[in-house]
Design an enzyme around this catalytic site. Structure first.
Site, PDB file in Angstrom:
ATOM      1  N   GLY A  55      50.933 -33.222  12.980  1.00  0.00           N
ATOM      2  CA  GLY A  55      52.090 -34.078  12.728  1.00  0.00           C
ATOM      3  C   GLY A  55      52.324 -34.141  11.233  1.00  0.00           C
ATOM      4  N   CYS A  82      44.598 -30.519  13.346  1.00  0.00           N
ATOM      5  CA  CYS A  82      45.243 -30.886  12.080  1.00  0.00           C
ATOM      6  C   CYS A  82      45.369 -32.409  11.965  1.00  0.00           C
ATOM      7  CB  CYS A  82      46.585 -30.170  11.969  1.00  0.00           C
ATOM      8  SG  CYS A  82      47.106 -30.014  10.267  1.00  0.00           S
ATOM      9  N   TYR A  83      46.578 -32.967  12.018  1.00  0.00           N
ATOM     10  CA  TYR A  83      46.704 -34.424  11.948  1.00  0.00           C
ATOM     11  C   TYR A  83      45.870 -35.074  13.049  1.00  0.00           C
ATOM     12  CZ  TYR A  83      48.599 -39.135  11.987  1.00  0.00           C
ATOM     13  OH  TYR A  83      48.722 -40.501  11.953  1.00  0.00           O
ATOM     14  N   HIS A 172      45.353 -24.476  12.816  1.00  0.00           N
ATOM     15  CA  HIS A 172      46.138 -24.444  14.054  1.00  0.00           C
ATOM     16  C   HIS A 172      45.690 -23.306  14.974  1.00  0.00           C
ATOM     17  CE1 HIS A 172      49.112 -27.537  13.119  1.00  0.00           C
ATOM     18  NE2 HIS A 172      48.874 -27.202  11.866  1.00  0.00           N
ATOM     19  N   GLU A 174      46.608 -22.751  17.894  1.00  0.00           N
ATOM     20  CA  GLU A 174      47.672 -22.367  18.829  1.00  0.00           C
ATOM     21  C   GLU A 174      48.595 -21.280  18.288  1.00  0.00           C
ATOM     22  OE1 GLU A 174      47.390 -25.094  17.120  1.00  0.00           O
ATOM     23  OE2 GLU A 174      49.305 -25.969  16.531  1.00  0.00           O
ATOM     24  N   SER A 226      75.081 -16.251  32.165  1.00  0.00           N
ATOM     25  CA  SER A 226      75.531 -15.261  31.188  1.00  0.00           C
ATOM     26  C   SER A 226      75.070 -13.866  31.582  1.00  0.00           C
ATOM     27  CB  SER A 226      74.968 -15.610  29.813  1.00  0.00           C
ATOM     28  OG  SER A 226      73.559 -15.400  29.824  1.00  0.00           O
ATOM     29  N   GLY A 227      74.158 -13.812  32.559  1.00  0.00           N
ATOM     30  CA  GLY A 227      73.603 -12.524  32.946  1.00  0.00           C
ATOM     31  C   GLY A 227      72.376 -12.170  32.134  1.00  0.00           C
ATOM     32  N   GLY A 228      72.064 -13.000  31.120  1.00  0.00           N
ATOM     33  CA  GLY A 228      70.847 -12.791  30.348  1.00  0.00           C
ATOM     34  C   GLY A 228      69.639 -13.230  31.167  1.00  0.00           C
ATOM     35  N   VAL A 229      68.458 -13.041  30.587  1.00  0.00           N
ATOM     36  CA  VAL A 229      67.229 -13.337  31.316  1.00  0.00           C
ATOM     37  C   VAL A 229      67.170 -14.809  31.736  1.00  0.00           C
ATOM     38  CG1 VAL A 229      64.707 -13.326  31.202  1.00  0.00           C
ATOM     39  CG2 VAL A 229      66.023 -11.582  29.990  1.00  0.00           C
ATOM     40  N   ASP A 230      67.440 -15.693  30.774  1.00  0.00           N
ATOM     41  CA  ASP A 230      67.225 -17.120  31.044  1.00  0.00           C
ATOM     42  C   ASP A 230      68.132 -17.642  32.148  1.00  0.00           C
ATOM     43  OD1 ASP A 230      65.658 -16.744  28.852  1.00  0.00           O
ATOM     44  OD2 ASP A 230      67.013 -17.740  27.451  1.00  0.00           O
ATOM     45  N   SER A 231      69.423 -17.351  32.019  1.00  0.00           N
ATOM     46  CA  SER A 231      70.319 -17.910  33.037  1.00  0.00           C
ATOM     47  C   SER A 231      70.130 -17.197  34.375  1.00  0.00           C
ATOM     48  CB  SER A 231      71.776 -17.886  32.579  1.00  0.00           C
ATOM     49  OG  SER A 231      72.214 -16.583  32.350  1.00  0.00           O
ATOM     50  N   SER A 232      69.693 -15.945  34.346  1.00  0.00           N
ATOM     51  CA  SER A 232      69.435 -15.253  35.619  1.00  0.00           C
ATOM     52  C   SER A 232      68.232 -15.873  36.335  1.00  0.00           C
ATOM     53  CB  SER A 232      69.166 -13.768  35.390  1.00  0.00           C
ATOM     54  OG  SER A 232      70.274 -13.166  34.792  1.00  0.00           O
ATOM     55  N   LYS A 369      60.065 -17.801  26.204  1.00  0.00           N
ATOM     56  CA  LYS A 369      60.699 -16.624  26.790  1.00  0.00           C
ATOM     57  C   LYS A 369      59.772 -15.847  27.733  1.00  0.00           C
ATOM     58  CE  LYS A 369      64.550 -14.432  26.633  1.00  0.00           C
ATOM     59  NZ  LYS A 369      65.848 -15.087  26.397  1.00  0.00           N
TER      60      LYS A 369
END
Ligand code: XMP
Length: 513
Positions: A55, A82-83, A172, A174, A226-232, A369
């Site tokens: 943080g 960290c914090y 970190h 991660e 949109s036909g992209g990965v996410d919306s598909s 993603k």
């Protein structure tokens, strides 16, 4: 079915969701909760472990976030990052001070030494690079803690009280820059918290479907596709959850890649869903005319999308929900909470103030993603759709620097198609995660045949990345770049110079706007 749960307690750091995804990656269910969540509520979740995030504060700042000290009495292991590490040390009676000397203040990649007899580092090398970003320093560690990691400048970058299961690291684990960072998180989960790995993306799918059904009931949903990965992937998830109540609306704003509108339509024609294609080129180009400022362009597009969806919803009648394939990087870059706005992703920061839907549903909002792709595979989407490179909602609008015209969009479309064709022909599409052409607003002098030209410079962009939050520029072989450059300049009118973008993210972003 219930799962073992790890709680990521959020103190406002920039990598918090990255921690959560690392935990998921290790096969353990996890939830991110604000540090203000009452202890009773946390206890009721019966977590097997807590991870305190980083943080921006210092523990001795007046309004610094704190935890109820009773959290350390629950008998549940804690990993402080960290914090989170400093807070644990501070709360348990250690002493944290602002680093006086430059020596104890560390930023960036730092060679770090680990005590591999500590469970956190079990089976890992004794030395490796870690990603530091701390200005504070633990002058005295709390009773019961041992020093289990150090750097040349700092004696205590990792501390452990193995009896109580409390671990703290100043760096970190991660982020990808920390070597074996994910292994350290896995050790915490499996060696310390007793995780059994009872969670998978299949579980995420089932939970998401259940949640969507509960929320939507028998209401109607319009999905912005949109036909992209996410919306598909969002479409597939919603189709499985509430199929017959779903309409997918694909808006062709005239800023798609070459033939893309037809390809999207063909891909979705195979599915048993209600699919609507809206040809909106004229109205989008009209709204964008003369606008050169990147954030304004994004906002215009975000708003116009919504207006089209509202109109389509009216035609269908009684649509309560607008669904979007928003993913976590969209949220964070649009400025979530106190974080800075990097750019307004069209579906988040680009949304208008007023949206005429009862609610927006974003089932992928917390995923990265590569997790979205994994979920797509779980849902049985074809590989060519799932592994497509991303294409931003605002499309070529943010790849045409300066004002947008149909001519510029056509020029860029042609150049971009050649670029993609040559990359695929060279097999480089297997190594590169995203690649596209950008029509810069710069014109320069060239010579073609015996004549002078004064045409646009086209930039080629290609990056390798796993999460799109950070990215490296791709090392495309020179002969491939040479072919691309020659073909574009010869075949596309209006372009006489090609440059290759060799900046990583950060400090650049992947898109130019
Ligand atoms: P940047 O340029 O922020 O891009 O490094 C990170 C990833 O996000 C995509 N991107 C978008 N996707 N709507 C989207 O759906 C947007 O407004 C948007 N802006 C950027 C970009 O293509 C890259 O994959």
């Amino acid at each position: 079915m219930s799962h073992q749960t790890v709680i990521v307690l959020d103190f406002g750091g920039q990598y918090n969701q990255l921690i959560a995804r690392r935990v998921r990656e290790c096969g353990v269910y996890c939830e991110v909760k604000p540090y203000t969540t009452p202890l009773e509520q946390l206890r009721a979740m019966a977590p097997i472990g807590f991870i305190f995030t980083g943080g921006p504060s210092s523990v001795y700042d007046e309004n610094a976030p704190h935890v109820d000290a009773a959290i350390f009495e629950l008998g549940v292991p804690v990993l402080g990052i960290c914090y989170g590490c400093q807070l644990m040390a501070h709360t348990l009676g250690g002493q944290v001070t602002a680093a006086q000397a430059d020596t104890a203040r560390e930023y960036g990649k730092t060679e770090t030494y680990y005590d591999t007899s500590c469970k956190l580092f079990k089976g890992l090398p004794e030395q490796g690079v870690s990603w530091m970003s701390h200005g504070d320093y633990m002058a005295r560690v709390p009773e019961g803690f041992a020093l289990v990691g150090h750097t040349d400048a700092c004696p205590n970058v990792a501390i452990a009280d193995e009896k109580r299961g409390f671990y703290g690291v100043q760096y970190h684990p991660e982020v990808n820059h920390t070597q074996h960072g994910v292994d350290m998180i896995r050790n915490f989960l499996y060696e310390v918290c007793g995780a059994v790995g009872d969670w998978s993306m299949g579980d995420y799918k089932n939970t998401a479907i259940r949640d969507i059904r509960k929320k939507v009931g028998d209401g109607k949903v319009l999905l912005a596709l949109s036909g992209g990965v996410d919306s598909s992937v969002a479409a597939a998830l919603l189709a499985e959850a509430v199929g017959s109540q779903l309409t997918c609306v694909f808006v062709d704003h005239g800023l798609m890649r070459l033939n893309e509108g037809d390809e999207v339509e063909a891909a979705f024609a195979r599915w048993d869903i209600h699919f609507v294609r809206v040809d909106a080129e004229t109205r989008f180009l009209l709204k964008l005319a003369g606008e050169a400022e990147p954030e304004r362009k994004r906002k215009i597009i975000g708003e116009e999308f919504i207006r089209v969806f509202e109109e389509e919803a009216k035609k269908i009648g009684r649509v309560d929900y607008l669904a979007q394939g928003t993913i976590y990087p969209d949220v964070i870059e649009s400025g979530a909470g106190d974080a800075a706005v990097i750019k307004s992703h069209h579906n988040v920061g680009g949304l208008p103030d007023y949206v005429d839907f009862k609610e927006i549903i974003e089932p992928l909002r917390m995923l990265f993603k590569d997790e979205v792709r994994q979920l797509g595979r779980e849902l049985g989407l074809p590989e060519y759709l799932v592994s497509r490179q991303p294409f931003p909602g605002p499309g070529l609008a943010i790849r045409i620097i300066g004002d947008i015209t149909k001519e510029k969009a056509d020029t860029l479309r042609q150049a971009d198609a050649i670029y993609r064709e040559e990359i695929a022909r060279a097999g480089e599409d297997q190594n590169i995660n995203q690649y596209f052409a950008v029509l810069t607003n710069t014109r320069s002098v060239g010579v073609m045949g015996d004549g002078r030209t004064y045409d646009y410079t086209l930039a080629l962009r290609a990056v390798t990345t796993s999460d799109f939050m950070t990215a490296d520029w791709a090392r495309i072989p020179y002969d491939v770049l040479d072919r691309i450059s020659t073909r574009i300049v010869n075949e596309v009118g209006g372009i006489n110079r090609i440059v290759y973008d060799i900046t990583s993210k950060p400090p650049a972003t992947i898109e130019w706007e």
